[in-house]
Design an enzyme around this catalytic site. Sequence first.
Site, PDB file in Angstrom:
ATOM      1  CG  HIS A  48     -24.083  12.398  65.101  1.00  0.00           C
ATOM      2  ND1 HIS A  48     -23.798  13.466  65.752  1.00  0.00           N
ATOM      3  CD2 HIS A  48     -23.387  11.427  66.122  1.00  0.00           C
ATOM      4  CE1 HIS A  48     -23.444  13.424  66.520  1.00  0.00           C
ATOM      5  NE2 HIS A  48     -23.534  12.188  67.208  1.00  0.00           N
ATOM      6  CD  GLU A  63     -20.746   9.952  67.341  1.00  0.00           C
ATOM      7  OE1 GLU A  63     -20.517  11.043  67.017  1.00  0.00           O
ATOM      8  OE2 GLU A  63     -21.515   9.490  67.772  1.00  0.00           O
ATOM      9  CG  HIS A 116     -24.397   9.162  70.321  1.00  0.00           C
ATOM     10  ND1 HIS A 116     -24.314  10.341  69.421  1.00  0.00           N
ATOM     11  CD2 HIS A 116     -25.743   9.010  70.341  1.00  0.00           C
ATOM     12  CE1 HIS A 116     -25.573  10.735  69.188  1.00  0.00           C
ATOM     13  NE2 HIS A 116     -26.333  10.151  69.696  1.00  0.00           N
ATOM     14  CD  GLU A 178     -21.062   9.051  73.434  1.00  0.00           C
ATOM     15  OE1 GLU A 178     -20.547   8.656  72.521  1.00  0.00           O
ATOM     16  OE2 GLU A 178     -21.694  10.173  73.583  1.00  0.00           O
TER      17      GLU A 178
HETATM   18 ZN    ZN Z   1     -22.610  11.568  68.794  1.00  0.00          ZN
END
Ligand code: ZN
Length: 279
Positions: A48, A63, A116, A178
Amino acid sequence: MRRNFFGIALLAAGLLITGLSSASHAARSSRSSGGDSSPITVVIDAGHGGHDRGGIPGQRIAEKDMTLDVALRLRNILSANGYHVVMTRSSDVFVPLGGRVAIANSYRNAVFVCIHFNATGRSGASGIETYFYSRDSLPLASAIHYYVTGGAPSANRGVRRRGYYVLRKTAIPAVLVECGFLTNPTEAAYAQSAGYRQKLADEIAAGIRGRNSVGGGFSTTRVATAESIPLQPYIDQTKVAKSERRRSKRSHKKSARKKKSSSKPADSEARTGTSDREG
Ligand SMILES: [Zn+2]
């Protein structure tokens, strides 16, 4: 049936380690040569950025800030250890997925690591997931997941195969980690601690260093083949439309029903539809 048995056994063990013969061979070579000898480029992709905050709408912690911080810490660790490091972004800017992939694909003898944090509307969902797509990426995914789940107090949600754009389109081994759910109060608190983000970066770095040896360090009963890690449904993140989101949710419900018999809850809802366009 045999495959199911292996899947469940592996989930119980909390480890999904490659058993590809090439990986075993690489592990043997690596051990005999005393470890990771070839200098590689590590392309680090902080998820992002800019107008894309990541996560789900209304999420308190952005995030994009957490991914960038872990990515910068990882860059520092790897640079200090002699790796050539390339960042897809090193500030709060938006980089399109195609741009990220183009950067990764401009390097040879390189690996691509996307960082992430997860998000879902269900605050109870927690844990760490590591994604890969190509077979060549499985040893790296296994190694990073092994270290990150070993170092973090969060639940182990497994190594998963999924066609995220940044994983499908990259020509070099590519992994997406993640690092926990920012929508889970406990994991959000972890993520907001600089010490914890440094720990995550340390463990990801350990996985990169150990990418050729983790799979060989276990007995064959704990070894997974690429085939035992099913390909999960994916959304083409460049073309997400409402109808596709609904379709994806349905397919996830179906796979969740199938997984009911396993000892682990199927919490894949975090990855569907509106929750996170990119991963
Ligand atoms: Zn993400």
